[in-house]
Design a protein around this motif. Structure first.
Motif, PDB file in Angstrom:
ATOM      1  N   TYR A 268       0.859  -1.314   0.092  1.00 18.59           N
ATOM      2  CA  TYR A 268       0.222  -0.016   0.096  1.00 18.59           C
ATOM      3  C   TYR A 268       0.795   1.082   0.113  1.00 18.59           C
ATOM      4  CZ  TYR A 268      -4.789  -1.913   0.001  1.00 18.59           C
ATOM      5  OH  TYR A 268      -5.841  -2.328  -0.648  1.00 18.59           O
ATOM      6  N   GLU A 269       2.116   1.111   0.636  1.00 13.45           N
ATOM      7  CA  GLU A 269       2.915   2.325   0.713  1.00 13.45           C
ATOM      8  C   GLU A 269       3.460   2.403  -0.805  1.00 13.45           C
ATOM      9  OE1 GLU A 269       6.183   1.616   3.576  1.00 13.45           O
ATOM     10  OE2 GLU A 269       4.662   1.447   4.940  1.00 13.45           O
ATOM     11  N   ALA A 270       3.657   1.621  -1.542  1.00 11.09           N
ATOM     12  CA  ALA A 270       4.123   1.647  -2.848  1.00 11.09           C
ATOM     13  C   ALA A 270       3.132   2.175  -3.811  1.00 11.09           C
ATOM     14  CB  ALA A 270       4.519   0.027  -3.329  1.00 11.09           C
ATOM     15  N   TYR A 271       1.725   1.934  -3.227  1.00  8.21           N
ATOM     16  CA  TYR A 271       0.663   2.157  -4.083  1.00  8.21           C
ATOM     17  C   TYR A 271       0.532   3.709  -4.038  1.00  8.21           C
ATOM     18  CZ  TYR A 271      -4.257   2.922  -5.201  1.00  8.21           C
ATOM     19  OH  TYR A 271      -5.259   3.486  -5.839  1.00  8.21           O
ATOM     20  N   ASP A 272       0.466   4.125  -2.614  1.00  9.47           N
ATOM     21  CA  ASP A 272       0.299   5.517  -2.227  1.00  9.47           C
ATOM     22  C   ASP A 272       1.580   6.447  -2.849  1.00  9.47           C
ATOM     23  OD1 ASP A 272      -1.720   5.178  -0.812  1.00  9.47           O
ATOM     24  OD2 ASP A 272      -0.633   4.863   1.042  1.00  9.47           O
ATOM     25  N   ALA A 273       2.872   5.893  -3.274  1.00 13.77           N
ATOM     26  CA  ALA A 273       3.868   6.492  -3.870  1.00 13.77           C
ATOM     27  C   ALA A 273       3.760   6.522  -5.460  1.00 13.77           C
ATOM     28  CB  ALA A 273       5.005   5.882  -3.452  1.00 13.77           C
ATOM     29  N   GLY A 274       2.554   5.664  -5.887  1.00 14.29           N
ATOM     30  CA  GLY A 274       2.379   5.658  -7.268  1.00 14.29           C
ATOM     31  C   GLY A 274       3.140   4.700  -7.958  1.00 14.29           C
ATOM     32  N   HIS A 275       3.786   3.613  -7.339  1.00 12.06           N
ATOM     33  CA  HIS A 275       4.478   2.639  -8.001  1.00 12.06           C
ATOM     34  C   HIS A 275       3.950   1.455  -8.277  1.00 12.06           C
ATOM     35  CE1 HIS A 275       8.040   4.933  -5.911  1.00 12.06           C
ATOM     36  NE2 HIS A 275       7.897   5.517  -7.030  1.00 12.06           N
ATOM     37  N   VAL A 276       2.814   1.126  -8.021  1.00 14.83           N
ATOM     38  CA  VAL A 276       2.145  -0.049  -8.260  1.00 14.83           C
ATOM     39  C   VAL A 276       1.642  -0.134  -9.727  1.00 14.83           C
ATOM     40  CG1 VAL A 276       0.321  -1.806  -7.775  1.00 14.83           C
ATOM     41  CG2 VAL A 276       1.379  -0.753  -5.948  1.00 14.83           C
ATOM     42  N   GLU A 277       2.082  -0.665 -10.523  1.00 13.97           N
ATOM     43  CA  GLU A 277       2.204  -0.959 -12.096  1.00 13.97           C
ATOM     44  C   GLU A 277       0.903  -1.912 -12.327  1.00 13.97           C
ATOM     45  OE1 GLU A 277       6.579   1.085 -12.595  1.00 13.97           O
ATOM     46  OE2 GLU A 277       5.963  -1.128 -12.996  1.00 13.97           O
TER      47      GLU A 277
END
Ligand SMILES: Cc1ncc(COP(=O)(O)O)c(C=O)c1O
Ligand SMILES: Cc1ncc(COP(=O)(O)O)c(C=O)c1O
Lengths: 357, 357
Positions: B287-296
């Motif tokens: 979820y942190e990666a998602y918040d940082a816009g990194h989940v592709e």
């Protein structure tokens, strides 16, 4: 026709009863079995007592693939004056429904299930063995029967009851057993199916049990699945400790089975003015109490043996000898009282027994 | 007689094949099935291909009570030029034996199992559907058959294979699914049976899946049983993430299934110069990666769908929208390549397919 009208198809080809009351557990079955069907649209229907015999299922039946199934275990006892008693059977049906809920299986009508069980036992009365310590083991179970490989709850089920005469668990009197404390394999965990009596919980323990037996242990004591630290239960038994005068048993935490023997002991001891502490207890705590000389009695509790004294507990190479491998006073007293009530020798002031008549 | 001589009893009463190749998954079965018996003294014996039909078991058969059973799932595919291909079937038999070991079930001869499976598929060749996306689902499984209520490994088993033609998983092309991250129920835990393909692992998920479906999710993503923190797998799929260019999948930790699609994707990506990171990954990290816009990209992998893109992931009320609910480029490329190899459209340079001839 009332879908709940019990039909009886009598077996005209009756078997010989075992000559000795010491047949190996769970291998001999009586002349009849009970079957009840379920379909989503109809609910439970078509209760029948029929001759014991093979059941025929589609090879795609869900029970073979996804383990959606629950069971119970209880006993019928012969009294000296010729009556047949069940021990708190309503608690077994209550637990069966609890297990079913966890496995997404539709609930049974508990009252009717007990009524039909009573009818079955009545028909098989001659199969309830009479020698002290023996009984008729009762196995109610539900299997999912849809021929469908899609993972998900079945739309059809069979609830069945089979009966098996069993010899005495301890023919020579109570015998303390040696138990291995399992620290590698896990039986159950929070959020899992540990509190349900369902098939998968049992075979998952075979490897641990086989390893334990190789080293001379009779069974394993499971620790919690999260920390491998807190005491849960033994194979098919809950566990009790008497430590420095206090009787302790692991609390019902969702991953251990709510044993009916366990419940009965807590209630019985209450009438004796002994409070049982239900709590989370770590295996370290137990060994510390042992080192301090405070572990007085350890015993497993379950329908099979009622009380199974633990004489030795092996954990990571540390051996705990309990009460010099002898049966504790409290263990013996509980055993005598409960088996006394079950077989009508002691007055059932707690209203635990149900006569089959 | 060689106990391993395959006997074939042909079905003289063949069924109609489904007209449409879109029968619901797992509900239609072919004309024949394979059966192999086991007894402790004899080992595996008496392999037979017989007409598909009900099996008859004692009501005390262990499979109904203690869940000692394992299974596999694989597929046969029709190529445009009329061949029938299996996808890495030896890996399924290898895994079946791994599962059996965990459940104390005797191992099969993997080579012979494949030989006999091939014979069965050959006989049922006309049942392998031809429309793109369809296949013949293959279900090998072993059930314990002793009529014995004593908890412990059975002395007799039946190994069977049944076949079911299945429609396309995504008839209209890949469709991203909505997945609920389960934080209450547990599928598997360290020391348990999570890495085995065994019945109890599936029905234990029904409650969580039903709850998730009520809220519009297609399935659940399981977290580890100890901390409810680390990502494990989806219902019948492993899971992959593409995060900031890196492809990640949970490591094989003993509680997730060693998916053959998972393994194949790791190997395939390696030939493309993409290293898959197998590691323990927490849901917070995701979820942190998602918040940082990194989940592709997020996708499930398994025999049923090969690739099932995840368009949305719901965890404790937090919604993660992946790639705007669209199929990722990598997901699509993997899907096209693996299904291409499975159906003979793409050259099988990795030696993954086995032709049935
Ligand atoms: C896992 C487990 N724990 C405990 C018990 C004891 O329960 P009860 O006293 O109801 O027989 C059993 C047996 O029924 C069991 O299978
Ligand atoms: C629990 C579970 N995980 C993952 C998978 C995916 O495995 P495979 O790729 O071998 O089909 C499956 C299905 O087989 C499964 O049942």
């Amino acid at each position: 026709m009332n879908t709940y009208q019990l039909q009886v198809v009598e077996n005209t080809n009756k078997k010989e009863k075992p000559v000795k009351d010491q047949v190996p557990f769970g291998t001999t079955f009586t002349d009849h079995m009970y079957v009840l069907e379920y379909e989503t649209e109809k609910g439970w229907y078509d209760p029948k007592i029929v001759p014991y015999g093979p059941i025929s299922l589609d090879p795609a039946a869900m029970i073979f693939h996804y383990g959606q199934t629950v069971f119970e275990g209880m006993k019928a006892y012969h009294t000296e004056d010729g009556r047949v008693l069940l021990f708190r059977p309503e608690k077994n049906f209550e637990r069966l429904n609890l297990s079913s809920e966890r496995l997404s299986i539709p609930a049974l009508d508990e009252k009717l299930a007990l009524e039909h069980l009573t009818a079955l036992i009545k028909l098989e009365k001659d199969w309830v063995p009479k020698t002290p310590g023996t009984s008729l083991y009762i196995r109610p179970y539900i299997i999912s029967t849809d021929a469908n490989l899609a993972v998900g709850p079945s739309q059809t089920y069979k609830y069945m009851v089979i009966l098996s005469p069993v010899g005495s668990y301890f023919p020579g009197g109570l015998q303390p057993v040696v138990i291995h404390v399992e620290d590698k394999f896990t039986r159950a965990v929070k959020g899992g199916t540990g509190m349900a009596k369902t098939a998968g919980n049992y075979s998952s323990g075979y490897q641990a049990q086989a390893n334990a037996k190789k080293e001379g242990n009779a069974d394993v004591l499971w620790l919690d699945g999260v920390e491998k630290k807190y005491i849960e239960e033994v194979g098919s038994m809950n566990i009790f400790f008497k430590i420095n005068g206090e009787v302790i048993t692991p609390e019902l935490n969702g991953s251990i089975l709510k044993g009916i023997t366990r419940m009965s002991i807590i209630e019985l001891l209450d009438t004796w003015g002994i409070k049982v502490t239900e709590k989370r207890m770590s295996i370290d705590e137990l060994y510390e109490a042992y080192d301090a000389g405070h572990v007085e009695e350890v015993f497993g509790t379950g329908t099979a043996a009622v009380i199974s004294p633990v004489g030795e507990l092996n954990w990571k190479g540390k051996k705990m000898i309990v009460n010099n491998h002898e049966i504790g006073e409290l263990s013996q007293k509980i055993y005598d009282t409960i088996t006394g009530i079950q077989t009508g020798k002691i007055e059932d002031t707690l209203g635990w027994t149900v006569e089959v008549k």
